[in-house]
Scaffold this active site. Sequence first.
Site, short mmCIF file in Angstrom:
data_model
loop_
_atom_site.label_atom_id
_atom_site.label_comp_id
_atom_site.label_asym_id
_atom_site.label_seq_id
_atom_site.Cartn_x
_atom_site.Cartn_y
_atom_site.Cartn_z
CE LYS A 195 -2.97 2.93 2.58
NZ LYS A 195 -3.15 3.48 3.94
N GLY A 256 -7.25 9.97 9.47
CA GLY A 256 -7.54 10.12 10.89
C GLY A 256 -8.49 11.24 11.24
N GLY A 288 -10.10 8.64 6.47
CA GLY A 288 -11.16 9.58 6.84
C GLY A 288 -12.40 8.95 7.43
#
Length: 361
Positions: A195, A256, A288
């Site tokens: 990722k 976050g 988010g």
Amino acid sequence: MARESPSAMTQPQFSPGETIEVSINGERQRVPAGETLASLLVRLQLEPRRLAVEVNQELIPRTRLAEYVLRPGDRVEIVTLVGGGEAAEPEDEPLVIGQFRFRSRLILGSGKYPSFEIMQQCHEASGCEIVTVAVRRERLFDKQGRNILDFIDPKKYTILPNTAGCYTVEDAVRHARLGREILEGYGNPGAGWVKLEVLGDAKTLLPDPIATLEATERLVAEGFQVLVYTTDDPILARRLKRAGATSVMPAGSPIGSGQGILNPNNIRILLEYLKEDDPNYPVIVDAGVGTASDVTIAMELGCDGVLLNTGVAQAKDPVRMAWAMRWAWQAGRLAYLAGRIPKRLYATASSPLEGLIEPCR
């Protein structure tokens, strides 16, 4: 003067073979003279225990159906309940990301939990099959020196190493290589993917678009399957896909922040661009998510999955929130596949108009 109950009326007298006209559920019909409500139901092959019967807008109790003899002009209403029933759980296609196939469409992180034990419980509760782990020493070990990988079963979960905290192409590539080396030692299939995060600044933690594109190209050239964290910019998303990204992962809002999907229209356009010639291309919302409804919204938009961490790890009850996220992605996915009704300005009756009981006069 009180109106006489139909069931208490004097029974009429008829000649043999005579018929009379009555109304049954609004339709004029001829029935044998002297027919009772009970014999009418038998002739119509109807089960009395599933019905309610009115004559001239007065209820005839089920126990007295055999007593009531139909009269000329009687208005009979035979009603039942509609709807309901059981249905099998609908099937769905698996989530396909590169060489991997998963049942769950939820990817969970491994940071910010109160303890490794709670993290482990959350992974279990969420039903996730992918766990993402940052390749940084302070994230791999806790204060007691315990390794986080001791709390993530490599036989149960596919581990997705990420480049969290990287601000340059070189650092991101370096972290990806280190993550692959670690997971190859564990024999985990996640060694072949990464990722990718290349951040632009520490305040917003939004990705640097130019560096992200360059890092994607380099890692793809090195044989990585790259799941790339990006903004919700549809143009950049298309460029990343063309660069070889296995999955594009737009942020719903800053990492976050818990703000959910701030720009659903951009996500819709992004989905259109990435899937127009490749409908199975995986688009996963990353960052988010604050609560379960954020996950549901992402899935209802048509996203293929959701990656989250803080929304669970920092909840007042992380394990309970993990369960909520598990059900949320399933609800959103089912709603997307089912196809929502269009939004209308005016009301539309939900109960069927056909078979309405005759209104009172």
